[in-house]
Design a protein around this motif. Structure first.
Motif, PDB file in Angstrom:
ATOM      1  N   TYR A 178     -16.355  57.177 -22.680  1.00 38.06           N
ATOM      2  CA  TYR A 178     -15.431  58.280 -22.442  1.00 38.06           C
ATOM      3  C   TYR A 178     -14.005  57.743 -22.279  1.00 38.06           C
ATOM      4  CZ  TYR A 178     -16.014  56.628 -17.620  1.00 38.06           C
ATOM      5  OH  TYR A 178     -16.071  55.850 -16.494  1.00 38.06           O
ATOM      6  N   GLU A 179     -13.068  58.576 -22.638  1.00 38.02           N
ATOM      7  CA  GLU A 179     -11.664  58.273 -22.381  1.00 38.02           C
ATOM      8  C   GLU A 179     -11.318  58.762 -20.980  1.00 38.02           C
ATOM      9  OE1 GLU A 179     -10.026  58.843 -26.997  1.00 38.02           O
ATOM     10  OE2 GLU A 179      -9.494  60.292 -25.419  1.00 38.02           O
ATOM     11  N   ASP A 180     -10.548  57.963 -20.245  1.00 39.51           N
ATOM     12  CA  ASP A 180     -10.136  58.393 -18.909  1.00 39.51           C
ATOM     13  C   ASP A 180      -9.369  59.710 -18.975  1.00 39.51           C
ATOM     14  OD1 ASP A 180     -11.300  56.188 -17.732  1.00 39.51           O
ATOM     15  OD2 ASP A 180      -9.452  54.993 -17.755  1.00 39.51           O
ATOM     16  N   SER A 181      -8.572  59.867 -20.016  1.00 43.95           N
ATOM     17  CA  SER A 181      -7.787  61.103 -20.163  1.00 43.95           C
ATOM     18  C   SER A 181      -8.704  62.309 -20.378  1.00 43.95           C
ATOM     19  CB  SER A 181      -6.816  60.983 -21.335  1.00 43.95           C
ATOM     20  OG  SER A 181      -7.508  60.731 -22.554  1.00 43.95           O
ATOM     21  N   ALA A 182      -9.856  62.095 -21.021  1.00 41.42           N
ATOM     22  CA  ALA A 182     -10.806  63.190 -21.238  1.00 41.42           C
ATOM     23  C   ALA A 182     -11.376  63.676 -19.909  1.00 41.42           C
ATOM     24  CB  ALA A 182     -11.935  62.731 -22.157  1.00 41.42           C
ATOM     25  N   LYS A 210     -18.639  59.373 -28.238  1.00 41.64           N
ATOM     26  CA  LYS A 210     -17.620  59.135 -27.235  1.00 41.64           C
ATOM     27  C   LYS A 210     -16.970  60.443 -26.826  1.00 41.64           C
ATOM     28  CE  LYS A 210     -13.651  56.140 -26.190  1.00 41.64           C
ATOM     29  NZ  LYS A 210     -12.773  55.068 -26.689  1.00 41.64           N
ATOM     30  N   ILE A 211     -16.787  60.605 -25.523  1.00 43.00           N
ATOM     31  CA  ILE A 211     -16.159  61.818 -24.990  1.00 43.00           C
ATOM     32  C   ILE A 211     -14.650  61.607 -25.006  1.00 43.00           C
ATOM     33  CG2 ILE A 211     -15.988  63.347 -22.992  1.00 43.00           C
ATOM     34  CD1 ILE A 211     -18.792  62.272 -22.177  1.00 43.00           C
ATOM     35  N   THR A 212     -13.962  62.364 -25.844  1.00 44.76           N
ATOM     36  CA  THR A 212     -12.519  62.198 -26.007  1.00 44.76           C
ATOM     37  C   THR A 212     -11.777  63.449 -25.555  1.00 44.76           C
ATOM     38  OG1 THR A 212     -12.489  63.089 -28.263  1.00 44.76           O
ATOM     39  CG2 THR A 212     -12.950  60.726 -28.014  1.00 44.76           C
ATOM     40  N   GLU A 213     -10.476  63.287 -25.396  1.00 43.43           N
ATOM     41  CA  GLU A 213      -9.629  64.402 -24.985  1.00 43.43           C
ATOM     42  C   GLU A 213      -9.667  65.538 -26.007  1.00 43.43           C
ATOM     43  OE1 GLU A 213      -4.906  65.162 -23.936  1.00 43.43           O
ATOM     44  OE2 GLU A 213      -5.747  63.142 -23.808  1.00 43.43           O
ATOM     45  N   ASP A 214      -9.659  65.193 -27.291  1.00 39.86           N
ATOM     46  CA  ASP A 214      -9.680  66.211 -28.348  1.00 39.86           C
ATOM     47  C   ASP A 214     -10.979  67.012 -28.308  1.00 39.86           C
ATOM     48  OD1 ASP A 214      -7.176  65.594 -29.287  1.00 39.86           O
ATOM     49  OD2 ASP A 214      -7.896  64.187 -30.813  1.00 39.86           O
ATOM     50  N   LYS A 215     -12.102  66.332 -28.056  1.00 41.67           N
ATOM     51  CA  LYS A 215     -13.382  67.038 -27.994  1.00 41.67           C
ATOM     52  C   LYS A 215     -13.426  67.998 -26.809  1.00 41.67           C
ATOM     53  CE  LYS A 215     -16.004  63.403 -30.331  1.00 41.67           C
ATOM     54  NZ  LYS A 215     -16.959  62.276 -30.159  1.00 41.67           N
ATOM     55  N   VAL A 216     -12.867  67.574 -25.691  1.00 42.81           N
ATOM     56  CA  VAL A 216     -12.825  68.449 -24.515  1.00 42.81           C
ATOM     57  C   VAL A 216     -12.008  69.698 -24.821  1.00 42.81           C
ATOM     58  CG1 VAL A 216     -12.018  68.674 -22.134  1.00 42.81           C
ATOM     59  CG2 VAL A 216     -13.163  66.569 -22.865  1.00 42.81           C
ATOM     60  N   ASN A 217     -10.851  69.506 -25.456  1.00 48.82           N
ATOM     61  CA  ASN A 217     -10.003  70.642 -25.798  1.00 48.82           C
ATOM     62  C   ASN A 217     -10.688  71.587 -26.779  1.00 48.82           C
ATOM     63  OD1 ASN A 217      -7.450  70.331 -24.334  1.00 48.82           O
ATOM     64  ND2 ASN A 217      -7.207  68.445 -25.488  1.00 48.82           N
TER      65      ASN A 217
END
Length: 315
Positions: A178-182, A210-217
């Motif tokens: 995961y990204e910390d920003s996510a 991988k859990i990314t910020e874009d996926k969360v958005n």
């Protein structure tokens, strides 16, 4: 991914519940004494009310907890007949291998007033054989006679750092990078709701390794926090046309609703004020304008027109 992570990682005892430390310490005293009064857990969704109730029941009743425990969702079973049949019949039975029986009523603020008055009578009649745990979002919707018969515990939204630790733990247990920003973005959107945070994490994880910020958005379908921040900064510095263009792009390309936009604007303003980046007088005026915009949109006014009018207040 096996089943909902919310259930898979639900704490099974009071020691493992995230946040609400002061409440958990008090509940542990009931476990030590093997006795408890009627309880009322009140607070917003996803902050641990149901989890705390189940953990408390298992700790007090021990291995016979299933035989001595009744759980009802008052949103579904909200009428007086539920009280007169299900609850009364359960309370009449003697406890099996336990000091007393426990009835857990979730979302009890959705019960009708007649049902609440009937419940009060059951609470009076079976004080020696049964205890009640009532859970609600708004204690003001519960009649005073019931409130006066309960020890009331007010659950607060879970702190961001506590949610971060839990999400990182779950991601590692599930072997997801995961990204910390996510994780930070999930906390932003969850607003203190642990259940919502875990559900967003699982939905984001289902989209790739991988859990990314874009996926969360993509999962939440709301405006990116940095876009909201950018729009407000433009408005505060006098660039109304730039702020308006950012607003339109966000609502069209990201599909953000008017109500969500108002809420995110509010969050950004509160954060600026708490960090000392906004004059208190300006903050007060903007909060009033945001409240009026929120009310108008909920009443059916055109969201884009109302939000553009709101941005003029930032100039």
């Amino acid at each position: 991914m096996s089943g909902p992570w919310v259930e898979k990682y639900r704490p099974q005892n009071l020691e493992n519940i995230v946040g609400q430390t002061h409440i958990m310490d008090l509940l542990k005293n009931y476990v030590d004494e093997k006795s408890m009064p009627n309880l009322m857990f009140t607070g917003p969704a996803g902050v641990g009310k149901t989890t705390a109730a189940l953990a408390l029941v298992k700790s007090i009743l021990g291995e016979y907890w299933r035989q001595n425990f009744l759980e009802l969702n008052a949103s579904d079973a909200r009428g007086i007949e539920t009280v007169r049949t299900n609850i009364k019949n359960f309370c009449r039975l003697k406890p099996v291998g336990a000091p007393f029986r426990i009835i857990f009523l979730d979302e009890v603020d959705n019960m009708t007033k007649d049902a609440q008055h009937a419940l009060r009578r059951e609470m009076e009649m079976y004080t020696k054989t049964a205890s009640f745990i009532l859970s609600c979002n708004y204690s003001s919707k519960i009649i005073d006679p019931i409130q006066s018969r309960c020890a009331i515990f007010r659950f607060a939204p879970i702190k961001g750092q506590d949610i971060i630790k839990r999400l990182e733990y779950i991601a590692k247990e599930e072997n997801f990078e995961y990204e910390d920003s996510a994780i930070q973005i999930i906390v932003y959107f969850a607003e203190g709701d642990m259940r919502k945070a875990i559900n967003i994490l699982q939905a984001s994880a289902s989209m790739g390794e991988k859990i990314t910020e874009d996926k969360v958005n993509d999962v939440v379908s709301k405006a990116r926090p940095r876009d909201i921040n950018d729009m407000i900064t433009k408005a505060l510095t006098g660039d109304f046309m730039g702020a308006r263009d950012s607003l339109r792009e966000t609502m069209v390309t990201q599909g953000t609703s008017g109500e969500d936009m108002v809420n995110q604007i509010y969050q950004d303003i509160v954060k600026r004020a708490m960090e000392g980046k906004m004059d208190p007088d300006i903050y007060i005026n903007l909060i009033e304008a945001i409240a009026q915009t929120d009310f108008r949109i909920r009443e059916g006014a055109n969201p884009r027109i109302q939000l553009e009018a709101l941005l003029t207040k930032f100039l």
